[in-house]
Design a protein around this motif. Sequence first.
Motif, mmCIF file in Angstrom:
data_model
loop_
_atom_site.group_PDB
_atom_site.id
_atom_site.type_symbol
_atom_site.label_atom_id
_atom_site.label_comp_id
_atom_site.label_asym_id
_atom_site.label_seq_id
_atom_site.Cartn_x
_atom_site.Cartn_y
_atom_site.Cartn_z
ATOM 1 N N ASN A 343 0.841 -1.197 0.000
ATOM 2 C CA ASN A 343 0.000 0.000 0.000
ATOM 3 C C ASN A 343 0.884 1.257 0.000
ATOM 4 O O ASN A 343 0.882 2.042 0.944
ATOM 5 C CB ASN A 343 -0.920 -0.018 1.216
ATOM 6 C CG ASN A 343 -1.980 1.079 1.144
ATOM 7 O OD1 ASN A 343 -2.365 1.495 0.051
ATOM 8 N ND2 ASN A 343 -2.422 1.549 2.303
ATOM 9 N N LYS A 362 -6.711 -5.947 -4.462
ATOM 10 C CA LYS A 362 -7.705 -4.933 -4.106
ATOM 11 C C LYS A 362 -7.251 -3.587 -4.641
ATOM 12 O O LYS A 362 -6.150 -3.467 -5.195
ATOM 13 C CB LYS A 362 -7.906 -4.897 -2.592
ATOM 14 C CG LYS A 362 -6.627 -4.613 -1.818
ATOM 15 C CD LYS A 362 -6.873 -4.651 -0.313
ATOM 16 C CE LYS A 362 -5.586 -4.387 0.460
ATOM 17 N NZ LYS A 362 -5.809 -4.408 1.925
ATOM 18 N N PHE A 363 -8.102 -2.611 -4.441
ATOM 19 C CA PHE A 363 -7.798 -1.276 -4.938
ATOM 20 C C PHE A 363 -6.414 -0.835 -4.451
ATOM 21 O O PHE A 363 -6.109 -0.905 -3.268
ATOM 22 C CB PHE A 363 -8.858 -0.293 -4.469
ATOM 23 C CG PHE A 363 -8.589 1.121 -4.883
ATOM 24 C CD1 PHE A 363 -8.890 1.552 -6.162
ATOM 25 C CD2 PHE A 363 -8.015 2.010 -3.988
ATOM 26 C CE1 PHE A 363 -8.636 2.853 -6.534
ATOM 27 C CE2 PHE A 363 -7.765 3.315 -4.356
ATOM 28 C CZ PHE A 363 -8.076 3.743 -5.639
ATOM 29 N N SER A 364 -5.554 -0.396 -5.401
ATOM 30 C CA SER A 364 -4.166 -0.081 -5.087
ATOM 31 C C SER A 364 -3.921 1.418 -5.139
ATOM 32 O O SER A 364 -4.540 2.148 -5.919
ATOM 33 C CB SER A 364 -3.237 -0.790 -6.073
ATOM 34 O OG SER A 364 -1.896 -0.394 -5.861
ATOM 35 N N ASN A 365 -2.960 1.863 -4.301
ATOM 36 C CA ASN A 365 -2.547 3.267 -4.290
ATOM 37 C C ASN A 365 -1.352 3.544 -5.204
ATOM 38 O O ASN A 365 -0.836 4.659 -5.215
ATOM 39 C CB ASN A 365 -2.185 3.699 -2.859
ATOM 40 C CG ASN A 365 -3.408 3.828 -1.987
ATOM 41 O OD1 ASN A 365 -4.469 4.272 -2.438
ATOM 42 N ND2 ASN A 365 -3.283 3.433 -0.722
ATOM 43 N N ASN A 385 -7.984 -4.368 -12.967
ATOM 44 C CA ASN A 385 -8.848 -3.207 -12.738
ATOM 45 C C ASN A 385 -8.604 -2.535 -11.389
ATOM 46 O O ASN A 385 -9.416 -1.735 -10.939
ATOM 47 C CB ASN A 385 -10.312 -3.621 -12.840
ATOM 48 C CG ASN A 385 -10.658 -4.745 -11.873
ATOM 49 O OD1 ASN A 385 -9.795 -5.212 -11.119
ATOM 50 N ND2 ASN A 385 -11.898 -5.188 -11.896
ATOM 51 N N ASN A 386 -7.487 -2.880 -10.720
ATOM 52 C CA ASN A 386 -7.194 -2.287 -9.417
ATOM 53 C C ASN A 386 -6.026 -1.292 -9.472
ATOM 54 O O ASN A 386 -5.487 -0.911 -8.427
ATOM 55 C CB ASN A 386 -6.875 -3.379 -8.392
ATOM 56 C CG ASN A 386 -8.110 -4.160 -7.984
ATOM 57 O OD1 ASN A 386 -9.214 -3.607 -7.931
ATOM 58 N ND2 ASN A 386 -7.949 -5.444 -7.724
ATOM 59 N N THR A 388 -6.213 1.788 -10.936
ATOM 60 C CA THR A 388 -6.886 2.959 -11.516
ATOM 61 C C THR A 388 -6.192 4.276 -11.178
ATOM 62 O O THR A 388 -6.459 5.288 -11.822
ATOM 63 C CB THR A 388 -8.341 3.010 -11.009
ATOM 64 O OG1 THR A 388 -8.339 3.013 -9.573
ATOM 65 C CG2 THR A 388 -9.135 1.817 -11.535
#
Length: 804
Positions: A343, A362-365, A385-386, A388
């Motif tokens: 993260n 999962k959604f990544s920074n 798709n993570n 973005t």
Amino acid sequence: MKVTNSHQFKQPTCTMAERRSSITNNFLSAFILTITFWTNIQSSMEHGLTTDYSGRYLVAIPNNIPAHRTVLDLSHNNISELQISDFRSLSKLQTLLLSYNLIRVLNLSVFQYNKDLQHLDVSHNNLQTLSCYPISSLRHLDLSYNNYAAMLLCTKFGKMLNLEYLGLSIRRMQKSDFSVLAHLQLDTLFLGLEDLSEYSSGNLPVFNAKSLQIALPQNTDLHVLLDLELSATKRLQLSKIQEKHINDLRTFLSNLNKHSTLRNLTLNNMQCNWDGFIDILQSVWESTTEYFVISNVPPLEVPNTMHFNQTATSIKALAIKQIPFTTFLSAPTNMYEMFANMNIAALTISDAGLIHMLCPSKFSNFTYLCFSNNSLTDTVFKKCNNLTLLETLILQSNQFKDLTEVSLMTTLMNSLKYLDMSKNLLWYNGNKCEWGENVVKLNLSSNVLSESVFRCLPVNIQMLDLQDNQISSVPMEIIELNYLEELNLASNKLTALPGCGHFRGLKLLNIENNSVLSQSSEFFQSCQNINILKGGHNPFMCSCELRRFINLEKQGSIELIGWPDFYVCEYPHHLKGTLLRDFHVSELVCNVKLLITVVLIITVVFLLAVSFVCIYFDIPWYLKTMWHWSQAKHRIWKSKPEDMLDSIQFHAFISYSEHDSDWVKNVLIPNLEKEDTSIRICQHERNFIAGKSIVENIIDCIEKSYKSIFVLSPNFVQSDWCHYELYFAHHKLFSGNADSLILILLEPIPSYVIPSRYHKLKALMAKRTYLEWPKEKSKHGLFWANLRAAIQIELPLSDEINEL
């Protein structure tokens, strides 16, 4: 693709991309002075202000160094002594490199006349004595790796307030040795402690340098790291870390409290195993460090299971470089998951032997990813798709092959702006390409792409690097690239300047190192917005077609980078090596329309001049006459060669106008031909031979007559046949070199009456004496006496006379 201040395209690397990224901007801050230094040297070299004597086996400083030099490189020689006289004349000297010599004694006063000296490197010598002399201009001083045992610093060092970099190597350390440094606001302090042999706990002072670089001692019993305290230091670089240093390093990192100023940590050349690597990474993860670089570690065997706590961290950017991860005995899935799910904002893993990388679960920074110099393939980040938030993705020097697959990889990366796919094996198979809508910078250099790549590009692209591919032209049918501003086509197979029909907003074009021979009309018609062109190192054909290209620099409409040195004629052979600047050719030669116009004008003027001359001098008449004369002479010689004898049969041939025939027949001939036949006259009416042409008869009679009598009157000059007779008689005058003409002026002839073709008659009347027929009868006797005397000569008798 990025353009530097000198407008040159550079290959982006992970390091350069980090410098561009606001997140990783501090990664290289420890090397700012070094970069600035080499930039200054490069600038000086470009301006011819650098003298390089490195590696020449010199034992003394040369005495012929130009006085205006600013950079002097004397490294890697055998110089052992420095004198004031060596540098006294170098008043402009700014950088002096004396590393890798045999200098034992250094007295800084030898530089007292070098008021601009900023960079002095005397590392890797045999220094044992250093005499202090404050050089106020000095900013960089490297005394590392010399032969001194005790610290050479003295109190006068504290007066060098502009000093920013100081390099030292120490064998014995005491805290008091560094007291002088307390007065200096150093940016970078380098301590080479590899040969440290004497050290007591607590002897390491608190350094206030912003950047601290330490090469740890090889004697692992000296626990320097345990005494290392940081107060003002923001950047720390530790190198030559042995495996026994790991515990001290872990302790040091754990002691960093939340109030520590340290933000950048670099560990270089470290000896450890996988567990030691993870322990260090975990310790840094839990510290206050924000930017962490670890590099140059021997190959690490990745285990099947690993424990890494992905807790909240202060780290913003992590760079792992030149650490090969081997998986001969394990599956690397856990390692991929660990890195993919970090993260943090920026991650670099280069030269690690990676064959794959997972999409974050999962959604990544992540906003920055660099996986250069690995073995990644087209399967990376498929339908991921993570990512973005990802803005920069560098996949340089891997094993990617299909450009279509690369484009599809970016479709779900909504924030991606810069993609580096250079040094792969990419080619385009013609399938439909779909790119992320925000991709504006794309590096596809050093692949195997052909001109078909222009059909597979992001529509919003602004900077495109296609250097070192297989592109031979820019096709006419490509997608519209309305936002493209910079295009690099260097080191391809172009044979002509490309057109800009599909990217009319182009401002910068690089076509260096191609096979460009000439220009193209399409380039000048469609590339109106280009203001920077790098087109050197091409085999230019110096001909008329290239004139417009050469004029670009003269007109100032386009800046040609590298002009004029890199723009040289290759063809034709006699111009090979000629600078385009020195190639000149006339506008008349190159402009076909202008050439035709000039030729037509000259031809018309010439024809008008010839016509005027012909009319004024009646040249057609003379040509016609010469034709008749030559034809007559030819026929006479061919038919009767015996008639060409030099025998004279008549005293005179009479030429007259038919309008004056009464006077000739009734007055002239009777008074010349007496009954004694002492004078024989040739008259055309009685002596011309039937069957011959008139011209032949005229020539024949003139050549057989001793004299030619011309009865001049206004009627005479109006007769063409009289003109013929005068012309042939005049010809005999010159060919025979005899005074054979007699002019009788029967009536006065005004000059304006004489036609222009009678210019010979005018000349004869001006230069020769002529007989004027007197109107008074009392003067007739004298006239006849003079005339008879002029033609009187003894002629041989001939049997043909009566017949004639």
